[in-house]
Structures are given as structure tokens and as C-alpha cells.
Motif scaffolding. Sequence first.
Motif, PDB file in Angstrom:
ATOM      1  N   PHE A 189       0.825  -1.217   0.000  1.00  0.00           N
ATOM      2  CA  PHE A 189       0.000   0.000   0.000  1.00  0.00           C
ATOM      3  C   PHE A 189       0.857   1.265   0.000  1.00  0.00           C
ATOM      4  CE2 PHE A 189      -2.692   3.341   1.607  1.00  0.00           C
ATOM      5  CZ  PHE A 189      -3.972   3.041   1.180  1.00  0.00           C
ATOM      6  N   ILE A 190       1.923   1.278   0.827  1.00  0.00           N
ATOM      7  CA  ILE A 190       2.702   2.522   0.972  1.00  0.00           C
ATOM      8  C   ILE A 190       3.451   2.916  -0.310  1.00  0.00           C
ATOM      9  CG2 ILE A 190       2.957   2.497   3.487  1.00  0.00           C
ATOM     10  CD1 ILE A 190       5.826   1.402   3.058  1.00  0.00           C
ATOM     11  N   ALA A 191       3.726   1.944  -1.173  1.00  0.00           N
ATOM     12  CA  ALA A 191       4.387   2.290  -2.439  1.00  0.00           C
ATOM     13  C   ALA A 191       3.435   3.131  -3.295  1.00  0.00           C
ATOM     14  CB  ALA A 191       4.819   1.023  -3.183  1.00  0.00           C
ATOM     15  N   ASP A 192       2.227   2.633  -3.494  1.00  0.00           N
ATOM     16  CA  ASP A 192       1.225   3.392  -4.254  1.00  0.00           C
ATOM     17  C   ASP A 192       0.927   4.731  -3.573  1.00  0.00           C
ATOM     18  OD1 ASP A 192       0.800   0.492  -5.110  1.00  0.00           O
ATOM     19  OD2 ASP A 192      -0.614   1.531  -6.439  1.00  0.00           O
ATOM     20  N   PHE A 193       0.844   4.683  -2.259  1.00  0.00           N
ATOM     21  CA  PHE A 193       0.512   5.883  -1.485  1.00  0.00           C
ATOM     22  C   PHE A 193       1.578   6.972  -1.683  1.00  0.00           C
ATOM     23  CE2 PHE A 193       0.203   8.181   2.675  1.00  0.00           C
ATOM     24  CZ  PHE A 193      -1.099   8.637   2.538  1.00  0.00           C
ATOM     25  N   ALA A 194       2.856   6.569  -1.670  1.00  0.00           N
ATOM     26  CA  ALA A 194       3.956   7.529  -1.831  1.00  0.00           C
ATOM     27  C   ALA A 194       3.900   8.195  -3.210  1.00  0.00           C
ATOM     28  CB  ALA A 194       5.300   6.834  -1.636  1.00  0.00           C
ATOM     29  N   VAL A 195       3.589   7.408  -4.239  1.00  0.00           N
ATOM     30  CA  VAL A 195       3.486   7.946  -5.597  1.00  0.00           C
ATOM     31  C   VAL A 195       2.288   8.903  -5.691  1.00  0.00           C
ATOM     32  CG1 VAL A 195       3.013   7.345  -8.016  1.00  0.00           C
ATOM     33  CG2 VAL A 195       4.626   5.966  -6.668  1.00  0.00           C
ATOM     34  N   ALA A 196       1.163   8.487  -5.124  1.00  0.00           N
ATOM     35  CA  ALA A 196      -0.066   9.286  -5.182  1.00  0.00           C
ATOM     36  C   ALA A 196       0.113  10.617  -4.461  1.00  0.00           C
ATOM     37  CB  ALA A 196      -1.231   8.515  -4.563  1.00  0.00           C
ATOM     38  N   MET A 197       0.786  10.584  -3.304  1.00  0.00           N
ATOM     39  CA  MET A 197       0.925  11.796  -2.489  1.00  0.00           C
ATOM     40  C   MET A 197       2.113  12.645  -2.920  1.00  0.00           C
ATOM     41  SD  MET A 197      -1.676  11.487  -0.667  1.00  0.00           S
ATOM     42  CE  MET A 197      -1.446  13.019   0.238  1.00  0.00           C
ATOM     43  N   LYS A 198       2.869  12.186  -3.909  1.00  0.00           N
ATOM     44  CA  LYS A 198       4.113  12.868  -4.294  1.00  0.00           C
ATOM     45  C   LYS A 198       4.929  13.177  -3.037  1.00  0.00           C
ATOM     46  CE  LYS A 198       3.919  15.922  -7.612  1.00  0.00           C
ATOM     47  NZ  LYS A 198       3.526  17.169  -8.300  1.00  0.00           N
ATOM     48  N   ALA A 199       5.093  12.152  -2.236  1.00  0.00           N
ATOM     49  CA  ALA A 199       5.696  12.334  -0.912  1.00  0.00           C
ATOM     50  C   ALA A 199       7.159  12.740  -1.002  1.00  0.00           C
ATOM     51  CB  ALA A 199       5.562  11.058  -0.103  1.00  0.00           C
ATOM     52  N   GLY A 200       7.804  12.405  -2.104  1.00  0.00           N
ATOM     53  CA  GLY A 200       9.209  12.802  -2.271  1.00  0.00           C
ATOM     54  C   GLY A 200      10.202  11.735  -1.855  1.00  0.00           C
ATOM     55  N   GLN A 201       9.963  11.099  -0.703  1.00  0.00           N
ATOM     56  CA  GLN A 201      10.900  10.099  -0.202  1.00  0.00           C
ATOM     57  C   GLN A 201      10.147   8.924   0.415  1.00  0.00           C
ATOM     58  OE1 GLN A 201      13.575  12.088   2.544  1.00  0.00           O
ATOM     59  NE2 GLN A 201      14.038  13.735   1.101  1.00  0.00           N
ATOM     60  N   ILE A 202      10.832   7.770   0.451  1.00  0.00           N
ATOM     61  CA  ILE A 202      10.267   6.611   1.148  1.00  0.00           C
ATOM     62  C   ILE A 202      11.401   5.796   1.737  1.00  0.00           C
ATOM     63  CG2 ILE A 202      10.289   5.034  -0.868  1.00  0.00           C
ATOM     64  CD1 ILE A 202       7.551   3.934   0.210  1.00  0.00           C
TER      65      ILE A 202
END
Length: 417
Positions: free
Chosen positions: A371-384
Motif C-alpha cells: 500500500f505505501i508504495a502506491d501511497f507515496a506515488v499518489a501523495m508525491k511524498a518525495g521520499q520513502i
Amino acid sequence: VIEKIFAREIFDSRGNPTIEVDVRLSDGSFGRSAVPSGASRGDREAVELRDGGKRLGGKGVQKAVANVNGVIATALEGSEAFQQADIDQCLIELDGTDNKSKLGANAMLGVSMAIARASAASQGCPLYRYLGGVDLELPLPFFNIINGGVHADSGIDVQEFLITPLKRKSFRDGLEKVANIYHKLKDLLKEEGYETAVGDEGGFAPKLASTAEAIEFIIEAISMSGYKAGSEIGIALDPASSEFYDPKKASYHFEGKSLTSAELLDYYQDLIQKFPEIISIEDGFSEHDWEGFEAQTKAMGDKIQLIGDDIFVTNPAIFAEGIKKGIANSILIKLNQIGTVTETMETIKLARKAGYKTMISHRSGETVDSFIADFAVAMKAGQIKTGSFARGERIEKYNQFLRIEEELGEKAKLAEY
Ligand code: PGA
Ligand code: ZN
């Protein structure tokens, strides 16, 4: 419309029970999600409901499962699935506590994520697109390659040593660089007679003498792989210092010494001077030492990234206090610290407004749910950060980025540091 919500108890990567939730919509669409669990938890995280008692060391989640299959299913079945904010608000009201102690943040988050997944399936699109629309970006990944603290028996006080491919042509290119370094580090450790068994997050757990020695090994592995440590490959640390802080004595027990907050700050100042390859430090100071964290931010905040994890616990209200006090310049984002998808998004929005960088994070106890991979892309989180080049539950997240990059093709944007 949500037709059926069903939870079960499964096991996480540490062999502890956790909760998995299945959601089916009236059009037949299906979503499943599983909840991770931390070991170095912040005191103010939303409550992970555990059964207590004798079964499975008290760690069972049958009560949380019963809450999903009972009160939550009754309240949400028949509701509109696409209204994520309304669903999460309903969960929050149903729980009615400040810290999600009635229903359990694990029960609530499992439902929140599974409904998002089912909704994406219903719209016939990937999760990242359902949550993020067309404005997407692949994050910069931070790989945990040496494990210490409570994540391994290595005896190293710093919990996580991470590396990140600052220069990369694609997500895959960055991954390949780190893969080379990971394997090189294994060879180096073996040559020197160290163990190459891995810790909870997949990084090696050798019994090294100090933080500095670990960093020297990493720099050596980077240069022997043909890359420049610092400009091409950055190094990051998560000391998770709440774990070695004694609030009663206001001191840090670090590398065999008792350090005051000011002494620990001196240590970090010397460390980044000796190793300019270090670009980020997370939880350098304890969640119970806001003054220490503030002093570090004043002293080093314009030089490197300083991330708050245990101190902010992804909680918008606590984070807002931290922003006001000028604590850190970045925030770690963990969905299960706060307990719903919508609240996590609020914290990210708050960070953006305040000029803080965001790093999405796995927990040390994980499942294969990416889930967090898709979430990071969706939120343009910048880093993971989601572990290392070992352990399937970690690698699965990185592999998901490869799939997403392939799907986005030419349009795939890469976050920069
Ligand atoms: P945890 O560690 O999942 O064990 O809390 C991760 C971190 O401290 O960043
Ligand atoms: Zn941390």
C-alpha cells in the motif's frame, strides 16, 4: 457501495499477529489490506489494540478483528465506498477516543486501506491513480543496509543506516545502484569476519564497534561499487534515540557513555563534519526531549535533513505544535501511527504548507502489502524508506515501484532530494 467488510488475524514478518481486512463492493470489486507494526514506537502513536492474556504472548488481535467484523462492518456496510474522507470520519466518530483506543488503530487502518483498494478496483485503476489522480511522482528510496537498535542484536546503538541513490536516471537505475552496494557490503563484511545475517528491516546486523565504523564500511562499499559517496549516494541515519534516552535522568545512553542533550548535539555536529556523506538524520533526539530536537534544528537544520518520527507520530495536532516550535525540517509518515488514510493525507498537506519534506515509512513488522508504495506515488511524498535488498515484505514495495514506473512509462516523474 460497500457490501461486505471482513477481518482476519494473520502474521507479520516478525511472526506476530496482525490484522488483514477484505472489502467487497456491490459491483463485485475487491480490496485487501494488512496492517504493519512497529518495535520502536512513539508513546503518542494511535493505539494498536492487542488482546493481552496468554495466547501468542498477549499479542493476539482477535479483539480488533471482532471490532471490524462487528461494530465497524455494521456501521459501514451499505455506505458509499468512494467517499474516503467520510468513511474515515465515520470510523473516527465510531471510535470516539483521542487515540483510537476503543476500536484500535490497527482495526481502523485495515478497513480504511482496504476500502481505498476496493474503490480503486471498482474504478478499474491502480491504487496510486485512485488516490493521486494524474499528478504523480516516484519517490527517492532510502534503503536500510545496516540494522541496529531494537531491530537487531548487532549491539550498534543507531537503529538504521540508510543509503539513497541521489543521482538516478530512473527508479530502476537507482535500485540497481543500491543493489550493487548491498552485495558489495556483504562481501566486505564477510572478508572482515563479520556476520552477514540480517535484521528486521533486511539490513545487515554485524557486531560493529561504533556508528562511525558502520559508516566507514558503507562508504567503502559505495566507492568499491564505483559510485561517489555523498554526491551520488547519500547516507542517512535513524538513531531512533527515544530508545536510548532516559527521561528521568535527561540523558542519552549512547556507545557506552551517558550524554546530555548538548553533548549528543556535539556528537552529531562532529559526525556530519567527519562524514559529509550524511544527508539526513531522523529522531536524533528523543520524543521526550523537544528542547534537544529544537537545538539540533537550530544548529544543523540548514545543513541537512532532520526528520521527526516518534516525536510527531504522523499526528497533525502534535506536528502542528512541532512546526510552531521550529522542530525538525522533515517528517516521517506512517499510516498506522495515526490510523486512517485521510488523517495521514492531512499530515502530509500540513508538512507541505510548512515547507517540511515528507518520507513515507514502513514499520519494522511488515506484511507483503505494498500500500505505501502506491501511497507515496499518489501523495508525491518525495521520499520513502521501506527496508533493504532482502526480506520479501521489504522488496515487494520496491518491486511495486518498478511496476508503477513501467505503467507510467515516459510520464514517470522522479522526485529529487
Ligand atoms: P519501527 O521503526 O517500525 O520499529 O517503529 C521504524 C522507525 O523508527 O523509523
Ligand atoms: Zn524512526
